[in-house]
Design a protein around this motif. Sequence first.
Motif, PDB file in Angstrom:
ATOM      1  N   LYS A 279      25.335  44.497  39.027  1.00 30.22           N
ATOM      2  CA  LYS A 279      24.769  44.011  37.763  1.00 30.22           C
ATOM      3  C   LYS A 279      25.851  43.887  36.698  1.00 30.22           C
ATOM      4  O   LYS A 279      25.801  42.980  35.857  1.00 30.22           O
ATOM      5  CB  LYS A 279      23.667  44.977  37.301  1.00 30.22           C
ATOM      6  N   TRP A 280      26.829  44.814  36.711  1.00 25.48           N
ATOM      7  CA  TRP A 280      27.935  44.692  35.766  1.00 25.48           C
ATOM      8  C   TRP A 280      28.725  43.397  35.978  1.00 25.48           C
ATOM      9  O   TRP A 280      29.275  42.844  35.037  1.00 25.48           O
ATOM     10  CB  TRP A 280      28.881  45.892  35.911  1.00 25.48           C
ATOM     11  N   CYS A 281      28.787  42.956  37.230  1.00 26.08           N
ATOM     12  CA  CYS A 281      29.578  41.765  37.552  1.00 26.08           C
ATOM     13  C   CYS A 281      28.858  40.454  37.215  1.00 26.08           C
ATOM     14  O   CYS A 281      29.470  39.381  37.313  1.00 26.08           O
ATOM     15  CB  CYS A 281      29.960  41.771  39.033  1.00 26.08           C
ATOM     16  N   GLN A 282      27.589  40.534  36.873  1.00 26.48           N
ATOM     17  CA  GLN A 282      26.828  39.326  36.551  1.00 26.48           C
ATOM     18  C   GLN A 282      26.971  38.983  35.075  1.00 26.48           C
ATOM     19  O   GLN A 282      26.812  39.858  34.218  1.00 26.48           O
ATOM     20  CB  GLN A 282      25.344  39.519  36.904  1.00 26.48           C
ATOM     21  N   ASP A 283      27.262  37.699  34.797  1.00 27.69           N
ATOM     22  CA  ASP A 283      27.426  37.222  33.415  1.00 27.69           C
ATOM     23  C   ASP A 283      26.083  36.686  32.927  1.00 27.69           C
ATOM     24  O   ASP A 283      25.832  35.478  32.931  1.00 27.69           O
ATOM     25  CB  ASP A 283      28.504  36.140  33.363  1.00 27.69           C
TER      26      ASP A 283
END
Length: 844
Positions: free
Chosen positions: A578-582
């Motif tokens: 989720k952190w990697c999703q913009d």
Amino acid sequence: MGELWRSEEMQLVQLYIQIEAAHDIVDEMGKCGLVEFKDLNPHVNAFQRNFINEVKRADEMERKLRFFHKEITEHNKKVSGTGRKMAIRDPDDETMAKHQLDDLEPMLDDYEKQLIEMNSHQEALHRNRNQLVELKHVLEKDDTFFSQAGQREEETYEVEESGAKGLGFISGVIARDKFSLFERVLFRASRGNIFMKFAEIFEDIEDPVDPGKPVKKNVFIVFYHGNALQTKIKKICESFFANLYPCPETPQERKNLLEQVSTRLEDLKLLLSRGENQKAQVLGTIAFSLLSWIQKVKQEKGIYHTMNKFNYDLGRRCLIAEGWIPAKETDQVMARIRQANERSGSLVPPVMNPIQMKDDIPPTYFKTNKYTTAFQGMVDSYGIARYQEINPAVFTMVTFPYEFGIMFGDLGHGFLLLLFALALIYKERDWEGKKINEMIEMFYGGRYLIFLMALFAIYQGILYNEFFSLPMNFGSAWKLDYETNSTFLRRNPDPSHTYVFGVDPVWKGSTNELLYYNSVKMKMSVIIGILQMSLGIVLHLMNALHFGHMYDVFYEFLPRLVFLWSIFGYLCFMIIYKWCQDYVGMDLYNKDADTYNNWLNATNSSDARYKLMTGTNGAPVLLNELIYMALIPAPDLRNRLYNNQLYVQLGLIAVAFICVPLMFCGKPCSQWRDNKKKIYHRLDHPVEAHVENENEPILPATGGGHGHGHDDEEFNCSEAFVHQGLETIEFVLGSVSHTASYLRLWALSLAHSELATVFWDKVMYMLIDLPLKSNLHWIVVAFASFAGHSVWFFATLLVMMFMEGLSAFLHALRLHWVEFQSKFYRGDGRLFQPFTYAKLNEEE
């Protein structure tokens, strides 16, 4: 670090020592501190051992030395403030080597006799002096009593010896606190037929019961009539411990007696002074070597205590000893034994043979230094490591201060803690090996631990971007829109432009500050907890491989690791994914795509429409995802993180459920099968089984696994299932509770930050606004500023540094003891306790 990874390999040895060399050899072992002697006479009474007389002699000498120390302490109290205190010299090896036990014993006897004789003489002189002082005051006060009554001396006062009728008197001295009761008793006993006068003695008189304690007293004189009343008064005086003194009848006689008493007091004062000087000379001689004698006697007592553990071989006329030594120190121990044997003059060399471990479990020995001692002490407080078990202190040296820093992260608070640690390290030369205050000693022993805690607190403070709760701006990626005065705009439209290090200061004071910090710190806590617990499971694998417990590998390590990562490891994956999703970029894309699609709809164009992406409104809540994963719901696109998520989660849940019966049944069933095979083998080949049991080395039991322990031990299947069932339940439930327990990292970190913010806002901001919003005089503002800064400073020291620091320390300690060490650490070993003089000196 290799010395701390696993405990030192230990060797059990047997020593044959000649009696004349035994003392010197044990003395040498006490100096090197490398041998833990076993008690070969556990069932022999302490008073029936070979060297009990020597131990009694040492006890008696210790009593005398304690008497000397008490006398020196009392002397220093008396001369306090006069500059004549006696300094007790530190022990030195030369003095200890010069006096042997046989030479020291008569010397201590002589000193004790001298001091006892001096004390008795001084006590007798003090008693005489007190009596003369009281008699002096009686004569002075009685003379005043008679002079107040007029020329009564011309009348004749009959005394007891005259036997005639008339008035008599008794004078004496009584303690002031007893006088009121004494007066009432006399009045009632005589039915008021007495006349009493008294006066206070303003000079303190030494208490005869408790020498050195001053007592306030009164002089009294009682006039009475008749011999019967005189007898009654004397008995009452005796019951109240009143001292009676004869008083002459005429003023001239009283004056002459007073002069004699004053002369005798001067003589007694001179005698007392000479006696004190003589006693001080003796005590000064004793004080010069007292600590050296104390250490010498303690060492001799330790030597004979140790020799009482040996067996006495009547045939060979030698002592037999057994003990544990570090295997790599065997040559050094043997070399020192030979040196001691040569020094004793013995012609027969000692013999040291390594022997089999038998049923004894070797002690655990870690070689530590001043840096690692504090960390090893923390682990030992939980439990001593088993022999050759992995030592958690290796990882604690990094993980403990790091987790403390997470909860205590603030650059300002960490800097104050660093100054405190550096001050303790700076005082190392002055305090090392010396007795200091108990509270200071506790902090001093953990000075390097505090130093690392401070460094990690500073590191986390920079990461949180907090300095006494204030943000530090080194080039924020955002700027304030002054038109609205509440909106922040990006300085650089490039999405890759981020803050230099840590959290951007724009988050501090923003409307969603608490939501952001909650999210970041909570997710970091979960990831750190899963990683540390996984490390503990991996260490469990390394212990199993080291001890040859292969069943622990297949039925404990693998299913535990798979179970943990199937559920909570998957949660970590979702957090990072989720952190990697913009999602912000998705929102911008959806905005443009929605505009373009609306234009196509308005123009009735046949061109393809853009497909909208998830965006921030559709971002899943990970806690809900974990709950839905256990409940196995129908596919829900609103909480979907990636494609085919439902099938992945169903597979992970299935794998986790399979691991539970494997942990519960795998190991006990395999052990039951192996036990059956051994039974059948013994029944078919009884002779071979007997020879195999005799030749098989016996290793220390290390709990669970395969290929260890006694073959003759009967396997209890039900007990094995119960034990493994409890461990399985503990691990499964502990996986949930321990993961939740790591959230304390988030909770304490947030509490620390918010509490520091409250102190700053409620004190410092009010001081800043005070001169701006009020018309107070500058002196009032200065005084208020000083008071406010003082309140803030002491609140920071007491609450933030001490209370919050102690709270973070205890919580980090709990995370290591319970959540981390429970995954691999047994902690039921036995500490290596060699015979060493260093420990005897610490006890002193």
